[in-house]
Design an enzyme around this catalytic site. Structure first.
Site, short mmCIF file in Angstrom:
data_model
loop_
_atom_site.label_atom_id
_atom_site.label_comp_id
_atom_site.label_asym_id
_atom_site.label_seq_id
_atom_site.Cartn_x
_atom_site.Cartn_y
_atom_site.Cartn_z
N ARG A 251 37.02 -14.70 36.46
CA ARG A 251 36.89 -15.69 35.52
C ARG A 251 37.11 -17.00 36.06
O ARG A 251 36.29 -17.98 35.77
CB ARG A 251 37.86 -15.43 34.25
CG ARG A 251 37.85 -16.22 32.91
CD ARG A 251 38.35 -15.64 31.97
NE ARG A 251 39.85 -15.99 31.90
CZ ARG A 251 40.80 -15.02 31.91
NH1 ARG A 251 40.40 -13.84 31.89
NH2 ARG A 251 42.15 -15.57 31.92
N LYS B 97 17.60 -25.13 28.99
CA LYS B 97 16.24 -25.91 28.78
C LYS B 97 15.60 -26.48 30.16
O LYS B 97 15.24 -25.44 30.98
CB LYS B 97 16.34 -26.94 27.92
CG LYS B 97 17.36 -27.04 26.73
CD LYS B 97 16.84 -25.79 25.72
CE LYS B 97 17.87 -25.85 24.70
NZ LYS B 97 17.83 -24.63 23.83
#
Ligand code: PLP
Length: 373
Positions: A51, A196
């Site tokens: 993590r 994107k």
């Protein structure tokens, strides 16, 4: 490497020093726990648990950080990065300014989560007017804003924010770090969706926060470790691999947007055309000074939902899909997602197809869609 050109910087960003027998970009490291030194424990190596620690992720962070000009922490999605940033910085009683015309899930998060926590939320259109920033903790702007593509002068707003003791964060999703460098313009933080144009292949979700403030990066890192909003190793690796072509992709996307804007500007059956790279666009004066290159995204109105559907149906090279910045040209009618835009409003994201092919296809599809009702 900031003196080098964009293409060179993208190809080399975040790569380890060349080592004989090693790949250019090391493959993804898949690990939850790592072997620990039995005597030193976590102090004995850079990686203890997946993590907080992953070498594939760190290389990607080095790359994005180089391009933005700050330190970077990547997140599982743009939304994880933005909500993580807001919750890291804001406390009950604080005031935050958010774009009234920005990505609508951020506005929904502010109303559904921040306000009930006791944060005062003020929505301001990207172009302003901005109220006094006295007593404001954080100003978050999107420039160009999604989906309306308005632009704000980041340097001027940074001055106003700092004079009032506020932090300025810029959502750099649409522009990408090649389109503008908000930290150079005076912003304290960059936050973005890497889903994107940054990665551009429509195959992963990613977000990031970048800053030159060690304190802010430390706070964001603590938040991310506590909430676990990290991207997986394979997505981080795919993202890093995709960065190498960002200069090439954006070059074609921007050229396609320019040609399509010229086509649409000449058509009476298209209204409300916005593209910050058009000299006639209201955003052009600020965009052309502050931005290093123009995005491959345009917005306009085709009148109503049926005409949008007829247009997409008739096009051979333009497909219906949400998101933007990918290799394929896509159109998204924003109202279908609950965005407060008119029924015929679309965001068109230019892919990397040949310009002449796209222009011909879009012209023919508009003809086939028939006149505005
Ligand atoms: C400007 C902007 N910011 C943030 C996001 C959220 O990013 P993600 O979809 O990666 O969570 C988006 C997604 O469209 C966006 O357009």
């Amino acid at each position: 490497m900031s003196e080098l050109g964009d293409g060179t910087r993208c190809v080399h960003a975040g790569l380890p020093e060349p080592a004989p027998g090693q790949p250019f970009l090391p493959g993804p490291v898949f690990a939850a726990p790592y072997h620990l030194d039995p005597w030193q424990g976590p102090a004995g190596a850079a990686n203890g648990y997946g993590r907080p620690d992953n070498p594939t992720r760190r290389l990607l962070e080095a790359a994005v950080g180089e391009l933005e000009g700050g330190d970077c922490r990547v997140f599982a999605s743009g939304q994880a990065a933005i909500t993580g940033l807001l919750l890291t910085v804001l406390r009950p009683g604080d005031t935050v300014l958010l774009p009234a015309d920005g990505y609508f899930p951020v506005r929904a998060f502010a109303t559904d989560t921040l306000e009930p926590m006791g944060v005062r939320v003020v929505f301001v259109p990207t172009v302003g007017p901005y109220p006094t920033l006295e007593g404001v903790r954080l100003v978050l702007v999107e420039t160009p804003a999604n989906p309306g593509l308005d632009v704000v002068d980041v340097a001027a707003l940074a001055d106003l924010a700092h004079a009032a003791g506020a932090l300025l964060a810029v959502d750099n999703t649409t522009a990408t770090p090649l389109g503008q460098r908000p930290l150079d313009l005076g912003a304290d933080l960059v936050v973005a969706s890497g889903t994107k144009a940054l990665t551009g292949h429509s195959d992963l979700l990613l977000g990031y926060v970048a800053s030159r403030s060690a304190e802010l990066i430390e706070a964001v890192t603590l938040w991310r470790n506590a909430t676990g909003a990290v991207p997986g190793a394979f997505d981080a690796w795919l993202a890093h691999r995709s960065l190498a072509t960002m200069d090439l992709r954006l070059g074609r996307q921007s050229a396609n947007a320019e040609a399509i804007a010229a086509l649409l500007a000449g058509r009476a059956d298209v209204t409300g055309l916005r593209w910050p790279g058009r000299p006639e666009d209201p955003a052009y004066p600020v965009a052309s000074t502050q931005m290093r290159r123009m995005p491959g995204v345009l917005s306009f109105d085709l009148g109503d939902a049926d005409r949008v559907a007829r247009f997409i149906d008739a096009a051979r090279l333009v497909v219906a899909a949400t998101s933007f910045g990918g290799l394929h040209t896509t159109v998204d009618r924003r109202a279908q997602w609950g965005d407060d835009t008119s029924a015929g409003f679309v965001r068109l994201s230019c892919g990397v197809e040949d310009t002449a092919d796209l222009v011909a296809d879009i012209a023919a599809a508009l003809d086939a869609a028939g006149p505005i009702n």
